[in-house]
Design a protein around this motif. Structure first.
Motif, PDB file in Angstrom:
ATOM      1  N   GLY A 266      10.715 -14.309  20.049  1.00 29.83           N
ATOM      2  CA  GLY A 266      10.131 -14.097  21.362  1.00 29.83           C
ATOM      3  C   GLY A 266       9.144 -12.948  21.397  1.00 29.83           C
ATOM      4  N   ARG A 267       8.811 -12.544  22.626  1.00 35.99           N
ATOM      5  CA  ARG A 267       7.772 -11.539  22.839  1.00 35.99           C
ATOM      6  C   ARG A 267       8.181 -10.169  22.313  1.00 35.99           C
ATOM      7  N   SER A 268       9.459  -9.823  22.442  1.00 34.20           N
ATOM      8  CA  SER A 268       9.924  -8.533  21.933  1.00 34.20           C
ATOM      9  C   SER A 268       9.788  -8.471  20.414  1.00 34.20           C
ATOM     10  N   ALA A 269      10.062  -9.581  19.752  1.00 31.34           N
ATOM     11  CA  ALA A 269       9.920  -9.626  18.298  1.00 31.34           C
ATOM     12  C   ALA A 269       8.463  -9.437  17.889  1.00 31.34           C
ATOM     13  N   ALA A 270       7.538  -9.987  18.675  1.00 35.82           N
ATOM     14  CA  ALA A 270       6.115  -9.827  18.374  1.00 35.82           C
ATOM     15  C   ALA A 270       5.703  -8.364  18.499  1.00 35.82           C
ATOM     16  N   ILE A 271       6.231  -7.676  19.510  1.00 38.09           N
ATOM     17  CA  ILE A 271       5.921  -6.256  19.682  1.00 38.09           C
ATOM     18  C   ILE A 271       6.457  -5.443  18.510  1.00 38.09           C
ATOM     19  N   LEU A 272       7.695  -5.719  18.105  1.00 38.31           N
ATOM     20  CA  LEU A 272       8.268  -5.015  16.963  1.00 38.31           C
ATOM     21  C   LEU A 272       7.472  -5.295  15.685  1.00 38.31           C
ATOM     22  N   GLY A 273       7.020  -6.543  15.547  1.00 38.31           N
ATOM     23  CA  GLY A 273       6.216  -6.896  14.380  1.00 38.31           C
ATOM     24  C   GLY A 273       4.915  -6.122  14.340  1.00 38.31           C
ATOM     25  N   GLU A 274       4.300  -5.964  15.506  1.00 35.05           N
ATOM     26  CA  GLU A 274       3.037  -5.229  15.547  1.00 35.05           C
ATOM     27  C   GLU A 274       3.257  -3.741  15.284  1.00 35.05           C
ATOM     28  N   LEU A 275       4.321  -3.180  15.832  1.00 34.42           N
ATOM     29  CA  LEU A 275       4.634  -1.780  15.565  1.00 34.42           C
ATOM     30  C   LEU A 275       4.897  -1.559  14.072  1.00 34.42           C
ATOM     31  N   SER A 276       5.673  -2.456  13.477  1.00 27.29           N
ATOM     32  CA  SER A 276       5.985  -2.343  12.057  1.00 27.29           C
ATOM     33  C   SER A 276       4.716  -2.410  11.220  1.00 27.29           C
ATOM     34  N   ALA A 277       3.829  -3.324  11.572  1.00 29.58           N
ATOM     35  CA  ALA A 277       2.577  -3.463  10.827  1.00 29.58           C
ATOM     36  C   ALA A 277       1.720  -2.212  10.977  1.00 29.58           C
ATOM     37  N   ALA A 278       1.728  -1.601  12.166  1.00 28.41           N
ATOM     38  CA  ALA A 278       0.937  -0.389  12.390  1.00 28.41           C
ATOM     39  C   ALA A 278       1.475   0.774  11.561  1.00 28.41           C
ATOM     40  N   PHE A 279       2.795   0.933  11.516  1.00 28.50           N
ATOM     41  CA  PHE A 279       3.372   2.005  10.706  1.00 28.50           C
ATOM     42  C   PHE A 279       3.169   1.749   9.215  1.00 28.50           C
ATOM     43  N   ARG A 280       3.186   0.480   8.835  1.00 27.02           N
ATOM     44  CA  ARG A 280       2.931   0.141   7.427  1.00 27.02           C
ATOM     45  C   ARG A 280       1.502   0.551   7.037  1.00 27.02           C
ATOM     46  N   SER A 281       0.567   0.270   7.923  1.00 26.87           N
ATOM     47  CA  SER A 281      -0.815   0.637   7.669  1.00 26.87           C
ATOM     48  C   SER A 281      -0.995   2.154   7.625  1.00 26.87           C
ATOM     49  N   ALA A 282      -0.323   2.868   8.559  1.00 25.92           N
ATOM     50  CA  ALA A 282      -0.437   4.335   8.594  1.00 25.92           C
ATOM     51  C   ALA A 282       0.145   4.955   7.332  1.00 25.92           C
ATOM     52  N   ALA A 283       1.251   4.391   6.847  1.00 25.44           N
ATOM     53  CA  ALA A 283       1.882   4.923   5.637  1.00 25.44           C
ATOM     54  C   ALA A 283       0.984   4.732   4.419  1.00 25.44           C
ATOM     55  N   ARG A 284       0.256   3.605   4.389  1.00 23.02           N
ATOM     56  CA  ARG A 284      -0.645   3.361   3.258  1.00 23.02           C
ATOM     57  C   ARG A 284      -1.817   4.315   3.287  1.00 23.02           C
ATOM     58  N   ASP A 285      -2.295   4.611   4.486  1.00 21.72           N
ATOM     59  CA  ASP A 285      -3.458   5.487   4.624  1.00 21.72           C
ATOM     60  C   ASP A 285      -3.129   6.911   4.184  1.00 21.72           C
TER      61      ASP A 285
END
Length: 285
Positions: A266-285
């Protein structure tokens, strides 16, 4: 008459790919596979009669029709979510705990983006130590927790791994013969536990000079030249440098960011997915 209606999920996928430049990151956000996202985009392009994305083995970019469609796609997704929010029984509540060592300077922008993209979900953010947040998650006070790896837990999904180091103000100098002054967060803090254990194992003489209630407080102590602290580079204030090699301090491992969640779809899972992807990107940077 030819049916020309659009699949809103496919339009949402297109927006995510356009924003992230990656089918893989889009799949992470939407909690599905890269092949499923590719199929959605292909069907959307077939419906519209235009190629929206130019794909190469190394990059994804908008085509000319894709650039024109993007803002309309954003409007369609936003309108869809507003309708669901207005006529749903109630707004969904998503309580997320984020470790202070994970949150970082990107958090205000991320919260704003999450709220703007889905007004039908009431997002509650709690910042704290990994130990505190995991306890709250276990008490079911939180739907999810994005935290540092904790020695006592083997559950959760690793989102990313992030480099840590020993940092101090650029003009701070250690007094020869004295213990290394270390600024830390209070227990229970996984980074504190790891850093102190590494110092002890290396036989380093050190002392706790400051205990801060969060990373911002610890960073302030470092800026004020009280001593050194174990921090991730993206958390650093201006004028702080890595002093680990010069002081002979032990290397710190890359520390995992872990998602603990009871949200499955659902929608909450999509939000968590986007947050996770953002932190993944920040960690790589």
């Amino acid at each position: 008459m030819i049916e020309r209606s659009l699949d809103v999920d496919a339009v949402r996928a297109f927006v995510h790919v356009a924003d992230t430049g990656s089918f893989t990151r889009c799949a992470e956000i939407m909690g599905t596979s890269q092949s499923a996202i590719s199929l959605k985009i292909q069907r959307l392009e077939t419906r519209l009669g235009h190629r929206l994305l130019e794909r190469t083995p190394r990059s994804v970019r908008l085509s000319a029709p894709g650039a024109i469609f993007l803002e309309r796609a954003r409007d369609l997704v936003a309108a869809h979510d507003r309708v669901l929010g207005a006529f749903g029984a109630s707004r969904q509540r998503l309580a997320i705990g984020i470790s202070d060592h994970v949150a970082g300077p990107e958090l205000p922008t991320l919260i704003s983006r999450m709220n703007a993209r889905d007004t039908g979900v009431l997002i509650e953010i709690r910042i704290g130590s990994t130990g505190e947040l995991l306890q709250a998650f276990d008490r079911r006070e939180l739907n999810a927790a994005i935290v540092r790896f904790h020695d006592d837990r083997d559950d959760g999904k690793v989102v990313a791994e992030e480099k840590f180091g020993w940092f101090a103000a650029s003009d701070w100098r250690h007094r020869h013969g004295e213990p290394i002054p270390v600024a830390t967060m209070p227990e229970p803090c996984g980074v504190r536990s790891l850093a102190s254990r590494r110092l002890d194992d290396a036989g380093i003489d050190w002392t706790e000079i400051f205990i801060g209630g969060g990373v911002a407080a610890v960073s302030a102590a470092v800026t004020a030249k009280l001593g050194v602290a174990a921090l991730a580079p993206r958390m650093l204030p201006f004028g702080v440098v890595d002093v680990g090699p010069a002081l002979g301090l032990p290397d710190l491992p890359r520390l995992p960011i872990v998602l603990h969640s009871r949200v499955r779809d659902g929608r909450s899972a999509a939000i968590l997915g986007e947050l996770s992807a953002a932190f993944r990107s920040a960690a790589r940077d």
